[in-house]
Design a protein around this motif. Sequence first.
Motif, PDB file in Angstrom:
ATOM      1  N   THR A  14       3.057  40.655  -5.882  1.00  0.00           N
ATOM      2  CA  THR A  14       1.812  40.184  -5.062  1.00  0.00           C
ATOM      3  C   THR A  14       1.565  41.076  -4.028  1.00  0.00           C
ATOM      4  O   THR A  14       0.154  41.273  -3.741  1.00  0.00           O
ATOM      5  CB  THR A  14       2.073  38.654  -4.994  1.00  0.00           C
ATOM      6  OG1 THR A  14       2.304  37.921  -6.029  1.00  0.00           O
ATOM      7  CG2 THR A  14       0.602  38.168  -4.369  1.00  0.00           C
ATOM      8  N   ASP A  15       2.655  41.296  -3.037  1.00  0.00           N
ATOM      9  CA  ASP A  15       2.041  41.927  -1.794  1.00  0.00           C
ATOM     10  C   ASP A  15       1.672  43.352  -2.150  1.00  0.00           C
ATOM     11  O   ASP A  15       0.922  43.814  -1.589  1.00  0.00           O
ATOM     12  CB  ASP A  15       3.622  42.082  -0.909  1.00  0.00           C
ATOM     13  CG  ASP A  15       4.034  40.815  -0.467  1.00  0.00           C
ATOM     14  OD1 ASP A  15       3.200  39.754  -0.419  1.00  0.00           O
ATOM     15  OD2 ASP A  15       5.157  40.875   0.193  1.00  0.00           O
ATOM     16  N   ILE A  70      -5.796  46.064  -3.027  1.00  0.00           N
ATOM     17  CA  ILE A  70      -7.099  45.487  -3.215  1.00  0.00           C
ATOM     18  C   ILE A  70      -7.678  45.864  -1.663  1.00  0.00           C
ATOM     19  O   ILE A  70      -8.920  45.883  -1.482  1.00  0.00           O
ATOM     20  CB  ILE A  70      -6.966  43.893  -3.530  1.00  0.00           C
ATOM     21  CG1 ILE A  70      -6.632  43.940  -4.939  1.00  0.00           C
ATOM     22  CG2 ILE A  70      -8.247  43.352  -3.047  1.00  0.00           C
ATOM     23  CD1 ILE A  70      -6.290  42.329  -5.078  1.00  0.00           C
ATOM     24  N   ASN A  71      -6.713  45.507  -0.720  1.00  0.00           N
ATOM     25  CA  ASN A  71      -7.230  45.793   0.561  1.00  0.00           C
ATOM     26  C   ASN A  71      -7.838  46.936   1.186  1.00  0.00           C
ATOM     27  O   ASN A  71      -8.540  47.287   2.029  1.00  0.00           O
ATOM     28  CB  ASN A  71      -6.321  45.253   1.725  1.00  0.00           C
ATOM     29  CG  ASN A  71      -5.865  43.819   1.401  1.00  0.00           C
ATOM     30  OD1 ASN A  71      -7.055  42.917   0.931  1.00  0.00           O
ATOM     31  ND2 ASN A  71      -4.829  43.219   2.274  1.00  0.00           N
ATOM     32  N   ASN A 129       0.013  44.305  -4.652  1.00  0.00           N
ATOM     33  CA  ASN A 129      -1.430  44.145  -5.352  1.00  0.00           C
ATOM     34  C   ASN A 129      -2.389  43.890  -4.200  1.00  0.00           C
ATOM     35  O   ASN A 129      -3.663  44.200  -4.116  1.00  0.00           O
ATOM     36  CB  ASN A 129      -1.452  43.356  -6.344  1.00  0.00           C
ATOM     37  CG  ASN A 129      -0.615  43.610  -7.674  1.00  0.00           C
ATOM     38  OD1 ASN A 129      -0.399  44.692  -7.885  1.00  0.00           O
ATOM     39  ND2 ASN A 129      -0.540  42.610  -8.298  1.00  0.00           N
ATOM     40  N   GLN A 130      -1.970  43.058  -3.254  1.00  0.00           N
ATOM     41  CA  GLN A 130      -2.806  42.995  -2.113  1.00  0.00           C
ATOM     42  C   GLN A 130      -3.244  44.145  -1.303  1.00  0.00           C
ATOM     43  O   GLN A 130      -4.262  44.137  -0.680  1.00  0.00           O
ATOM     44  CB  GLN A 130      -2.201  41.811  -1.247  1.00  0.00           C
ATOM     45  CG  GLN A 130      -3.145  41.218  -0.276  1.00  0.00           C
ATOM     46  CD  GLN A 130      -4.508  40.570  -0.956  1.00  0.00           C
ATOM     47  OE1 GLN A 130      -4.214  39.659  -1.857  1.00  0.00           O
ATOM     48  NE2 GLN A 130      -5.776  40.816  -0.570  1.00  0.00           N
TER      49      GLN A 130
END
Length: 269
Positions: free
Chosen positions: A34-35, A41-42, A37-38
């Motif tokens: 999740t980290d 995305i960012n 992927n974030q």
Amino acid sequence: MSAEQQSSVGKRNQKGRPVGPRTGAPLPAATLETDRNQLVINHVGLVKAMAHRLAQRLPSQVEMNELISVGVVGLIDAADRYKPALGVPFDAFARRRVQGAMLDALRELDWAPRSLRRMRRDLDQAIAKLRHTLKREPNEDEVAGELSMSRAEYDKSLDQIRTLDLGAIRQLDATGEDGSPLFELCLDPDDGPDAQLHRTELRTLLAGAIRELPEREREILALYYEEELTMAEIGKVIGVCESRVSQLRSLALSRLRVSMRGALGDLRR
């Protein structure tokens, strides 16, 4: 989220892996994904900006969407390899991976005709020969004469050669938020000490070669690669047209290639 959980966000153990709010144990794989992927995305906007800037230097047949696609692959790779414990900002680390992915894709396309590559090789050889003969840096009229070209033909050649000079130089002296040179920040922490030492030696050689350039060419490289001005903006600063800036940049890069080949040859002897 409790106050305790909020205060623990971003905490990491000695190996640089994220840890939980209570135990200090490494977070599970799902949380790490999740980290990652974030992070991706960012920073998609960073990829798009880099692709747009690179596309401006390329022939029209190279599509920007293709650059963005391969750049995102490089961004994902950067997120997988990123180690916050080293203190390197992610965007500085990611830029190298993203740009590398884009340039690799362009090389695989092999869009440049052989005649253009031969033209660049002839330019480099002319500069090297004149340096040896004159014992100084040749001027443009001398280079054009060595190539048996009129000045107009020579200028046209420089305009064509510029599309080959992709990613020729990285920022050398611009600094990151902590004051460290961006060149050093962008070194891959997975590289061994020998590889990093080799890059440091190359950086020293390149910096020395840049210092030997004529002042105007040196200024153009600084404005283009460090200040990240466009060709048009540089032209306004130094008082010449955009195409002239492009020509001088191509000439400067040719001089640097000749200098680096000579320096690396001396190291190998």
